[in-house]
Design an enzyme around this catalytic site. Structure first.
Site, short mmCIF file in Angstrom:
data_model
loop_
_atom_site.label_atom_id
_atom_site.label_comp_id
_atom_site.label_asym_id
_atom_site.label_seq_id
_atom_site.Cartn_x
_atom_site.Cartn_y
_atom_site.Cartn_z
N ALA A 182 -12.41 1.94 1.08
CA ALA A 182 -12.50 3.40 1.01
C ALA A 182 -11.19 3.98 1.50
O ALA A 182 -10.69 3.58 2.55
CB ALA A 182 -13.63 3.90 1.89
N GLY A 229 -1.50 -4.67 19.50
CA GLY A 229 -1.27 -5.08 18.11
C GLY A 229 -1.53 -6.54 17.85
O GLY A 229 -2.66 -7.02 17.94
N VAL A 254 -5.75 -3.58 21.09
CA VAL A 254 -4.85 -3.66 22.25
C VAL A 254 -3.65 -4.54 21.92
O VAL A 254 -3.81 -5.71 21.55
CB VAL A 254 -5.58 -4.22 23.49
N ARG A 281 -1.09 4.34 -1.08
CA ARG A 281 -0.02 4.01 -2.03
C ARG A 281 -0.33 2.62 -2.60
O ARG A 281 -0.31 1.64 -1.86
CB ARG A 281 1.32 3.97 -1.31
N LYS A 312 -5.92 1.56 25.82
CA LYS A 312 -5.82 0.09 25.80
C LYS A 312 -6.07 -0.49 27.18
O LYS A 312 -6.73 -1.53 27.32
CB LYS A 312 -4.43 -0.31 25.28
N ALA A 317 -11.61 -20.61 8.20
CA ALA A 317 -12.90 -19.93 8.41
C ALA A 317 -14.08 -20.76 7.91
O ALA A 317 -15.21 -20.56 8.32
CB ALA A 317 -12.89 -18.58 7.68
N1 HSE Z 1 1.08 4.01 18.60
C1 HSE Z 1 0.79 2.68 19.03
C2 HSE Z 1 2.04 2.10 19.66
C3 HSE Z 1 0.35 1.84 17.85
O1 HSE Z 1 3.12 2.69 19.51
O2 HSE Z 1 1.95 1.10 20.34
C4 HSE Z 1 -0.33 0.59 18.22
O3 HSE Z 1 -1.51 0.81 18.94
#
Ligand code: HSE
Length: 436
Positions: free
Chosen positions: A43, A134, A132, A48, A205, A33
């Site tokens: 926040a 992950g 979109v 956990r 997505k 970076a």
């Molecule tokens: N609930 C979503 C999935 C999480 O199962 O792909 C990721 O956006």
């Protein structure tokens, strides 16, 4: 140079992963970076602490607006999810002149037009790679890597939970509810799991992908959405016998009738790479006119994969902090004044091939009557199977694949087939895409 200060909203699955990646890979991230990136504020109402790295250096609050309003925070990272208060928090952060990173697909799909207009006005960036698929850098690929292309279509497995369920049903014959419970325990499923199984999450997505691919405003309300909850194990088996796998696909395509925007279970040839994307993994197939088909594969959900995308956005934003806003990559890939008003096609005008399954009384002339209705509608049958009825039964499953036809014609034909005395109500129809 001073470190960049990040305020995290949410310390759940993705928030915790983001903190941990930023702390664990801090020196390598700083080398990329050009500046140190520190989480200084966070926040969270509930979290956990166990397993969270560097929490002692983070100022914690249970009021997310405190972080958004804090003059020391440079980048607000929204990982709360849902529409509200996420929308209010993001709008406030923009109004305060802060850059925003979010993983919130629902927020972007529904309110992205308003959010990007406000961000443009203020000269700040709202980055959303994690929204979109992950960890797959599909936003970056569409906005930058494929910028030379006229994108023709996209087909994606963009909900990990749904793909996990379909895979377990196919491979292990597991019960739908049992697999869903496991996905929830692993942190993949949405807070409301109907978003996963009914295709709403995938529609969020897909809406985003279509805007990036075709330069159209976000139009979630026009997306056709059909879930996987009515897929039966026998459909999975018949599809395999015809040489197909059933996947829950998001498909968007340019056509003369407009832009198709649709999420539904789909039979795809088993030999395609994307047909073999299993479990919680996601994959997005993009067809550009210059590059041809390209396939992006990876984990579509989960703590660290999603954090990977969030942190990449934080690094991107950090690099552009000193850039003239007009010279940054546009939010929706095309310059804000260059969005097209091309309409979204009605589902009636979409053309696909079909898988049909019906229960027929086993007597002469039934197959001929069904075939006659299809022929009258101009629908050509590609393959057909009729199983012998089990001993003592008089009803048989009749399964067929058709050639491509418009949805409107198929709807009319199905209504006529269902009206036949010899066909039980409820013809199952699954669309078929060859993805050539
Ligand atoms: N609930 C979503 C999935 C999480 O199962 O792909 C990721 O956006």
């Amino acid at each position: 140079m001073n470190p960049v200060k990040v305020g995290l909203l949410g310390l759940g699955t993705v928030g915790g992963g983001t903190l941990n990646v930023l702390v664990k890979n801090a020196s390598e991230i700083a080398r990329r970076a050009g500046r140190e990136i520190l989480v200084t504020h966070a926040a969270a109402r509930e979290y956990r602490a166990e397993g969270l790295l560097g929490l002692d250096k983070v100022k914690l609050t249970d009021d997310a607006f405190e972080v958004v309003d804090n003059p020391d925070v440079d980048i607000v990272v929204e990982l709360i999810g849902g529409y509200s208060p996420a929308r209010e928090l993001v709008m406030k952060a923009i109004d305060n002149g802060k850059h925003v990173v979010t993983a919130n697909k629902a927020l972007i799909a529904l309110h992205g037009n308003e959010i990007f207009a406000a961000a443009h006005e203020k000269g700040v960036t709202v980055a959303f790679e994690a929204a979109v698929a992950g960890g797959i850098p599909i936003i970056k690929a569409l906005r930058e890597g494929l910028a030379a292309n006229h994108i023709e279509w996209i087909a994606g497995i963009i909900n990990g939970t749904g793909n996990f369920i379909l895979t377990e049903m196919k491979d292990k014959g597991r019960d739908f509810a049992d697999v869903l419970a496991e996905a929830q325990a692993l942190g993949y499923a949405e807070a409301d799991p109907t978003f996963d199984v009914e295709g709403i999450d995938a529609a969020h997505k897909l809406t985003i992908l279509a805007s990036l691919a075709f330069g159209i405003p976000l139009q979630f309300d026009k997306c056709y959405t059909e879930g996987i909850s009515r897929i039966e194990p026998q459909d999975v088996t018949y599809a395999e016998q015809f040489g197909y796998n059933i996947k829950h696909l998001g498909i968007t395509r340019r056509t003369d009738a407009g832009i198709e925007l649709r999420v539904h279970p789909t039979l795809i040839p088993a030999r395609r790479l994307i047909a073999n994307v299993d479990g919680v993994m996601n994959a997005v197939l993009v067809k550009g006119d210059a590059v041809g088909p390209t396939l992006y594969y990876g984990a579509g959900a989960g703590s660290l994969p999603t954090a990977s995308a969030v942190v990449a956005d934080i690094i991107d934003v950090t690099r552009t902090l000193t850039t003239d806003p007009e010279n940054r990559v546009p939010h929706l890939a095309f310059q804000p004044g260059e969005l097209s008003d091309q309409s979204v096609a009605s589902m009636d005008d979409v053309e696909t091939a079909y898988y049909l399954r019906m229960t027929a009384v086993d007597k002469p002339g039934v197959v001929a009557a069904v075939a006659g209705i299809l022929a009258d509608a101009g629908i050509s049958i590609e393959a057909m199977q009729q199983k012998q009825p089990p001993e003592g039964e008089t009803e048989v499953p009749l399964v067929m694949l058709t050639h491509r036809v418009r949805e409107r014609q198929m709807n009319q034909a199905i209504a006529k087939i269902e009206a036949l005395d010899a066909i039980r109500p409820g013809v199952t129809r699954i669309r078929v895409e060859r993805l050539k």
